[in-house]
Scaffold this motif. Structure first.
Motif, mmCIF file in Angstrom:
data_model
loop_
_atom_site.group_PDB
_atom_site.id
_atom_site.type_symbol
_atom_site.label_atom_id
_atom_site.label_comp_id
_atom_site.label_asym_id
_atom_site.label_seq_id
_atom_site.Cartn_x
_atom_site.Cartn_y
_atom_site.Cartn_z
ATOM 1 N N GLY A 33 0.811 -1.206 0.000
ATOM 2 C CA GLY A 33 0.000 0.000 0.000
ATOM 3 C C GLY A 33 0.847 1.258 0.000
ATOM 4 N N ALA A 34 2.157 1.097 0.225
ATOM 5 C CA ALA A 34 3.036 2.255 0.349
ATOM 6 C C ALA A 34 3.441 2.840 -0.994
ATOM 7 N N TRP A 40 5.633 -0.267 -8.276
ATOM 8 C CA TRP A 40 6.044 -1.546 -7.690
ATOM 9 C C TRP A 40 6.369 -2.560 -8.765
ATOM 10 N N LYS A 41 5.625 -2.549 -9.848
ATOM 11 C CA LYS A 41 5.858 -3.503 -10.936
ATOM 12 C C LYS A 41 7.259 -3.351 -11.506
ATOM 13 N N GLY A 42 7.803 -2.123 -11.478
ATOM 14 C CA GLY A 42 9.124 -1.892 -12.041
ATOM 15 C C GLY A 42 10.255 -2.502 -11.231
ATOM 16 N N VAL A 69 11.447 -3.207 1.501
ATOM 17 C CA VAL A 69 11.758 -2.672 0.172
ATOM 18 C C VAL A 69 10.613 -1.783 -0.321
ATOM 19 N N ALA A 70 9.371 -2.217 -0.087
ATOM 20 C CA ALA A 70 8.213 -1.435 -0.514
ATOM 21 C C ALA A 70 8.132 -0.114 0.258
ATOM 22 N N GLN A 71 8.421 -0.157 1.547
ATOM 23 C CA GLN A 71 8.414 1.075 2.346
ATOM 24 C C GLN A 71 9.441 2.070 1.816
ATOM 25 N N VAL A 72 10.632 1.562 1.513
ATOM 26 C CA VAL A 72 11.687 2.433 1.007
ATOM 27 C C VAL A 72 11.310 2.974 -0.372
#
Length: 267
Positions: A33-34, A40-42, A69-72
Motif C-alpha cells: 500500500g506504500a 512496484w511492478k518496475g 523494500v516497498a516502504q523504502v
C-alpha cells in the motif's frame, strides 16, 4: 533433482528453485500500500529475487524484507526520486529513509532492525558478506554476569539466612571449587550430587545459578584485589574474557566518577 531457472541472475539465488515456487508466487502477489502498482511492478521481480537470495531465509523473513523494500520505494516516491533497485539500496537512501522514520516517531529499536535488514539486503545484492551493525552502548556489558553475583551468593551463605545447612554447605563447596579453579588453574570440582544440591538450594531462594555464575564470582573477587591488573593476570592466569568482567566493575564506578575519569576508562 531440483532444477533452477535463474543461472544468469547476478544474485545467483535459489530464488527460482522449483521447491520454492509457492513462496516466490506468494511474494510476487504481494501488493504494497506504500507505493503504486505501476511503480512496484518496475522493481518487484528484482526485489523478490533479492529477498529470496538472503541466507538463511524463511517465509516470514522474506516477506518482512519485501515489505521493507516497498516502504523504502514509497519513501523515494515521496522524495521525488526515480525508483530502481539500485536507488533503493543506496547508502543515501538508507540515511534519508532512517531520518524520515525518526521524524515520524518510529521507535529506535524498530529503526535499528530496519537498518540491519537494509544492510543485509545491500550485502546480498553486492555479493559480499554481511556485517552486523555495531552493538548499542552498554549491550556487551549487559550480557555479562554482573558483579552483584558476589553479594547474592554471600547472602545465601550467611548463617542467618542459609536455613538449609546441607544446601548451604554444597553451595559453599561449589564456590570454593570455583575459587580453586581460578586460583590454581586446576580442574577442582564438587561431586555432581553436591552441585545439584547447591543449584537447587540457590533456586529455592530466587537465584538461578550456573557454573558460569560461580566462575564469574571467583573472578570478580580476584579483580577486586588491591593489586595492579598486570600482576593479577600473571598470578591468576586471567584471560581476555575474564578481563571483560572488569567492564561491569567499571560501569559501577561510573556513578562515582567525573566525566573526564569516565572518558579515560573508555576502551
Amino acid at each position: 533433482m531440483t532444477t533452477t531457472a535463474c543461472e544468469s541472475s547476478p544474485l545467483e539465488p535459489a530464488c527460482h528453485d522449483s521447491s520454492r515456487a509457492p513462496q516466490r508466487s506468494s511474494l510476487l502477489a504481494y501488493a504494497p500500500g506504500a507505493v503504486s502498482a505501476e511503480v512496484w511492478k518496475g522493481v518487484r521481480d528484482d526485489a523478490v529475487d533479492l529477498v529470496l537470495a538472503v541466507t538463511p531465509t524463511s517465509a516470514e523473513r522474506a516477506r518482512k524484507d519485501l515489505e521493507l523494500v516497498a516502504q523504502v520505494a514509497g519513501h523515494l516516491v515521496r522524495s521525488g526520486v526515480a525508483v530502481s533497485l539500485e536507488d533503493l539500496l543506496s547508502d543515501a537512501t538508507l540515511a534519508s529513509f532512517d531520518s524520515a522514520q525518526r521524524a515520524a516517531g518510529r521507535a529506535s529499536g524498530t529503526r535499528a532492525n530496519q537498518r540491519a535488514r537494509f544492510r543485509r539486503l545491500q550485502a546480498v545484492r553486492a555479493g559480499v558478506p554481511w556485517r552486523k551493525e555495531r552493538r548499542a552502548d552498554g549491550e556487551r556489558v549487559a550480557g555479562l554476569v554482573q558483579p552483584t553475583i558476589v553479594n547474592e551468593v554471600a547472602v545465601l551463605l550467611h548463617p542467618a539466612t542459609a536455613g538449609d545447612r546441607s544446601g548451604a554447605e554444597a553451595l559453599a563447596a561449589s564456590l570454593e571449587a570455583a575459587r580453586r579453579r581460578r586460583r590454581d588453574s586446576t580442574e577442582a570440582d564438587v561431586p555432581a550430587s553436591a552441585w545439584r544440591r547447591a543449584r537447587s538450594f540457590a533456586q529455592e531462594r530466587g537465584l538461578q545459578l550456573t557454573r558460569r555464575h560461580l566462575a564469574a564470582a571467583a573472578t570478580y573477587e580476584v579483580l577486586s584485589t588491591a593489586a595492579p591488573v598486570a600482576s593479577l593476570v600473571r598470578e591468576f592466569g586471567l584471560t581476555r574474557r575474564d578481563l571483560d568482567l572488569g567492564l561491569a566493575l567499571a560501569l559501577e564506578l561510573s556513578d562515582h566518577l567525573g566525566a573526564k575519569d569516565c572518558e579515560a576508562l573508555r576502551g
